[in-house]
Design a protein around this motif. Sequence first.
Motif: not given
Length: 344
Positions: A99-109, A126-131, A291-293
């Motif tokens: 889902p496009r609203d999935t919450q993830v930590a970006f490189p800036d923390g 985007t590829c890095m975050l998905v990996e 969207w929290v996973v």
Amino acid sequence: MKRHGRRLAWTALAAAAMGTGLVWHRAEKPPVHAHGSNPAITPSSWTATDPGTTRLKGRETILVLGSDKRPQDPRGNADVLLVASLDDSHRRVELLSIPRDTQVAFPDGRYHKINEALASGGPEETCMLVEHLIGLPIDHYAIIRFDALVNMVDSIGGLDIDVPRNMDYRTGDKVYGVIHLRKGRHHLNGEQALQFVRYRHDALGDIGRTERQQAFLMALKDQLLRPQTLPRLPEVAIDAWKMIDTDMSLGDLSRLAAHAPQYQAYRTVHTTLPGSFHDPDPSIPGDLSYWVVNPVEARYVAKRFFADGEAPPRVIQDPRETRTWLPPDDLDAKDASKRPTAPR
């Protein structure tokens, strides 16, 4: 050549179709209020194989991104994020929607929606975050914008799709600004197909949209592999390569045509990364819907899905279930620790 065959087979299907782990402790919830811009990441900083990923044999993975780029935007966000794998080992096509609203930590923390990565750091970030999120390497990416989807669907004569409900909405865009579809089975042209995959104004929001995107992919696969369409696949592949942004070559896509017939017998499985809805908290400035996973669960689900073709029992969870999820082995150990010991 065999490596190229795997890569090509689903790439052309996925590209035509979509034409448009950062771990926290198992009992903790990541901060859902952090938000803001983050610096772009250069292509050289993405290695295509994160050290924490596990490579599964007999397949390559392609991250398909549907961009919502408007004329005034330099890049646009990712309206669609889908990991597609052509699995020769199990004769399977596997599609995992994020889902496009999935919450993830970006490189800036800080925590952001994953769809923002395309605008801030391009396909590399985007590829890095998905990996990180799914624990599996991404081999290639393909970015498809609105015009590409419309043109590619029209070029193969449209698609037969079951529209689950009436869909009416005005997006505000000058082009493709109206969504108007009636419930029932219809033969959709390119613009109608774009409306079908973009619509999100129902009870399930983006989760309902990922289900429609998967249905769209299934319909596209059926259309592309029909006997009357197969002879045109070289032409379709060339047109797709001209209209999408990808790190794959024209030769890669062109070779698909020679291998496509063997994939007619492949089984297609699809699912969406499970999680829970977070609604904005008005007491927290800048809080957004997410969207929290659970990243531990995300990696567990992804590995089971791509290795065994096994989808999670349900996609939409209660927030507490997401926060406290444990792998089955850990749950068994936890239950065992609570059992009374036999008296001596």
